[in-house]
Design an enzyme around this catalytic site. Structure first.
Site, short mmCIF file in Angstrom:
data_model
loop_
_atom_site.label_atom_id
_atom_site.label_comp_id
_atom_site.label_asym_id
_atom_site.label_seq_id
_atom_site.Cartn_x
_atom_site.Cartn_y
_atom_site.Cartn_z
N SER A 154 0.83 -1.31 0.13
CA SER A 154 -0.04 0.20 -0.06
C SER A 154 0.86 1.36 -0.06
CB SER A 154 -0.98 0.28 1.35
OG SER A 154 -1.74 -0.79 1.34
N HIS B 46 -3.48 0.73 -4.73
CA HIS B 46 -3.33 -0.44 -5.00
C HIS B 46 -3.40 -0.22 -6.73
CE1 HIS B 46 -2.24 -3.01 -1.74
NE2 HIS B 46 -3.01 -2.30 -1.03
N HIS C 25 -6.07 -9.33 -2.02
CA HIS C 25 -5.89 -9.38 -0.58
C HIS C 25 -7.08 -10.42 -0.41
CE1 HIS C 25 -4.01 -5.51 -0.85
NE2 HIS C 25 -3.38 -5.94 0.03
N TYR D 296 -8.91 -9.96 2.40
CA TYR D 296 -10.21 -9.50 2.72
C TYR D 296 -10.97 -8.94 1.64
CZ TYR D 296 -7.33 -5.33 1.93
OH TYR D 296 -6.61 -4.43 1.49
N GLU D 297 -10.54 -9.03 0.19
CA GLU D 297 -11.36 -8.56 -0.88
C GLU D 297 -12.44 -9.73 -1.26
OE1 GLU D 297 -9.17 -6.38 -3.92
OE2 GLU D 297 -7.35 -6.90 -2.61
N ALA E 116 2.57 -2.57 3.94
CA ALA E 116 2.44 -1.46 5.03
C ALA E 116 2.07 -2.21 6.39
CB ALA E 116 1.41 -0.51 4.50
N MET F 100 -2.13 -7.31 6.71
CA MET F 100 -3.13 -8.17 6.08
C MET F 100 -2.67 -8.70 4.63
SD MET F 100 -6.33 -5.38 6.71
CE MET F 100 -6.35 -4.46 8.20
N SER F 101 -1.28 -8.96 4.72
CA SER F 101 -0.85 -9.47 3.37
C SER F 101 0.30 -10.14 3.59
CB SER F 101 -0.64 -8.17 2.46
OG SER F 101 0.65 -7.45 2.81
N ASN G 215 2.07 3.22 10.85
CA ASN G 215 1.23 3.58 12.00
C ASN G 215 1.81 2.61 13.19
OD1 ASN G 215 -0.52 1.70 10.22
ND2 ASN G 215 -1.24 1.20 12.34
N HIS H 226 -7.08 4.61 7.11
CA HIS H 226 -5.91 4.15 5.92
C HIS H 226 -5.33 5.41 5.23
CE1 HIS H 226 -4.92 1.61 2.38
NE2 HIS H 226 -5.54 2.44 1.69
N1 HPA Z 1 -2.89 -3.17 11.00
C1 HPA Z 1 -3.09 -4.13 10.09
N2 HPA Z 1 -2.71 -3.77 8.88
C2 HPA Z 1 -2.15 -2.57 8.63
C3 HPA Z 1 -1.84 -1.74 9.52
C4 HPA Z 1 -2.23 -2.04 10.92
O1 HPA Z 1 -2.39 -1.44 11.87
N3 HPA Z 1 -1.19 -0.75 9.22
C5 HPA Z 1 -1.06 -0.95 7.86
N4 HPA Z 1 -1.68 -2.11 7.56
#
Ligand code: HPA
Length: 272
Positions: A30, A61, A83, A85-86, A113, A211-212, A235, A247
């Site tokens: 990302s 993306h 992903h 989650y999609e 990310a 998540m990847s 983050n 996001h």
């Molecule tokens: N959690 C899950 N996925 C992420 C995060 C997070 O804090 N930051 C970027 N992708």
């Protein structure tokens, strides 16, 4: 058509459009897709033009494969991944990695990310993935095993190559900074974690969460590719700071470290 034949059709379609076959591929996370535009003489292939290729629809993306050169090496860069989650099943997530391997790629660099679980990390840090914990509740190798891809029970003792991790450290040192190292925990998402889940992840040994990456890494090791993983800590994870996750913050941090990240990738490629 078997999964293998679909993957082979995609690899053949890519080969027909390029002059040199890449040995190295980079999956861009990302907000990190800019590296694809930094390649020289790139041939751009939107995923929609490649047979059977699953598309990603997440903001940030782009959804394209670029084959070009960096430091004289031919590189395949994937801007945009799909992903779990999609709603794609884990096997579909594996598609791109398998196609790259059939194309001739042996070294796979996975980037993402991630949220910082380890409180000594700071936002914007780059972390080499030393190992992972798969909490996605899925595995891309579930189902009939096709021996042409790999063994039924592949070893996962060293998913992320220690040789490549050392090369990453060396490249960062040359650039004048130090990389963090840690364990990446993968959850399905798409909701971010709760603070309780982050405390749990810290307890079980995770340093970053995302998540990847893990499905691709498992598929790559199934095919005996050499894997390097790099997380951009965009983050601090939920509950670490007194603020909500967003996001747009992920994208803003990725944009801020863009230059350093591209320089690191170029430095690593130069050492491969
Ligand atoms: N959690 C899950 N996925 C992420 C995060 C997070 O804090 N930051 C970027 N992708």
């Amino acid at each position: 058509m078997s999964d293998y034949d679909q993957v082979k059709a995609a690899a053949d379609a890519i080969r027909a459009r390029i002059s040199d076959v890449p040995e190295i591929a980079i999956v861009l996370g990302s907000g990190l897709g800019d590296f694809a535009s930094a390649l020289d003489d790139g041939v751009t292939m939107p995923y929609g033009e490649l047979p059977h290729w699953p598309a990603s629809r997440v903001i940030g993306h782009a959804g394209k494969l670029v084959v070009g050169t960096s430091g004289g090496r031919t590189i395949a860069a994937l801007a945009g991944r799909c992903h779990l989650y999609e709603g794609h099943d884990a096997g579909r997530v594996a598609f791109a990695v398998r196609a790259l391997k059939l194309l001739g790629v042996q070294t796979l660099i996975l980037t993402n990310a991630a949220g910082g679980v380890n409180t000594t990390f700071s936002q914007g840090a780059l972390m080499v993935i030393d190992d992972h914990i798969n909490l996605m509740g899925q595995n891309p190798l579930v189902g009939d095993n096709d021996e042409r891809f790999g063994a039924r029970f592949p070893d996962m003792t060293e998913v992320y190559s220690s040789r490549l991790r050392g090369i990453a450290d060396g490249a960062a040192k040359t650039l004048g900074f130090q990389l963090a190292h840690g364990v990446y925990a993968a959850l399905m998402g798409p909701s971010y974690e709760t603070p309780a889940e982050i405390r749990y992840l810290r307890t079980i040994g995770a340093d970053a969460v995302g998540m990847s990456t893990v499905p691709e890494a498992i598929v790559a090791r199934h095919m005996k590719m050499d894997v390097l993983g790099i997380s951009c800590i965009t983050n601090m994870a939920a509950g670490v700071l007194p603020q909500a996750l967003d996001h747009s913050e992920v994208m803003a941090t990725a944009a801020r470290v863009r230059g350093q990240f591209i320089a690191l990738l170029e430095g690593i490629i130069g050492e491969l």
